[in-house]
Design a protein around this motif. Structure first.
Motif: not given
Length: 196
Positions: A36, A48, A54, A96, A100
């Motif tokens: 995170f 986030d 990610e 998350w 997105r």
């Protein structure tokens, strides 16, 4: 994060490859907080994902078969991130990637809204250019008039090119990303705690 060892194919007794039922993305972390953004002030389940985490997850998910369910396996030391339960990590990852996917939907809606406006402008300019080209052909101004006439036709079609590209092609990568994010939001998250 270490390099993932994502789901590989197994060989059947006949020697042919048969795909695994689940596409696995493996992450080995020192602490659950590595996933995170550390500057994010929100509670843990709303944080986030870090940009590195990610990118890592998305790149490996892109290599999995499109019809394959995804499993994210997180290896943590038993002492690492005691407050980060498997349920917390799963909720944070799902939240998350759901956000997105929603973001891609909004981007597509904005693209089509902009494309409609661009088409209206493009059709008006194309019509004007074709009208001027037609008037120039009526005037028969010799070679220079012919060059000018063709120039207006070309300009008209160039103006309409970008709106057509927006409607025909620009939304496809957005749909692919949204589909991938939805698959990742639905992924099963498994946390393995290893004793060091």
């Amino acid at each position: 994060m270490d390099e993932p060892r994502h789901g590989r194919q197994r060989m059947s007794e006949s020697g042919t490859a048969r795909p695994r039922a689940v596409g696995r993305i493996e992450l080995t972390l020192r602490d659950g907080a590595q996933l995170f953004n550390t500057l994010d002030p929100f509670p843990f389940h709303e944080k986030d994902l870090s940009a590195d985490a990610e990118r890592f997850i998305v790149e490996w998910a892109q290599e999995l078969a499109k019809d394959q369910p995804i499993e994210i396996l997180i290896d943590l030391p038993s002492r690492g991130g005691k407050g980060n339960t498997a349920q917390d990590l799963a909720a944070a990852i799902a939240g998350w990637f759901t956000a997105r996917a929603r973001s891609e939907t909004r981007a597509m809606q904005a693209l089509f809204r902009d494309a409609r406006l661009a088409f209206a402008i493009g059709v008006a300019v194309l019509s004007g250019c074709l009208f001027v080209a037609w008037r120039l052909s009526e005037a028969s101004g010799g070679p220079f008039g012919r060059v000018l006439q063709e120039s207006f036709v070309i300009v008209g079609w160039v103006v309409i090119w970008r709106p057509a590209e927006m409607v025909l092609y620009d939304w496809l990568p957005m749909v692919r990303r949204r589909t991938l994010y939805r698959r990742l939001a639905a992924a099963r998250v498994v946390v393995n705690r290893s004793v060091e």
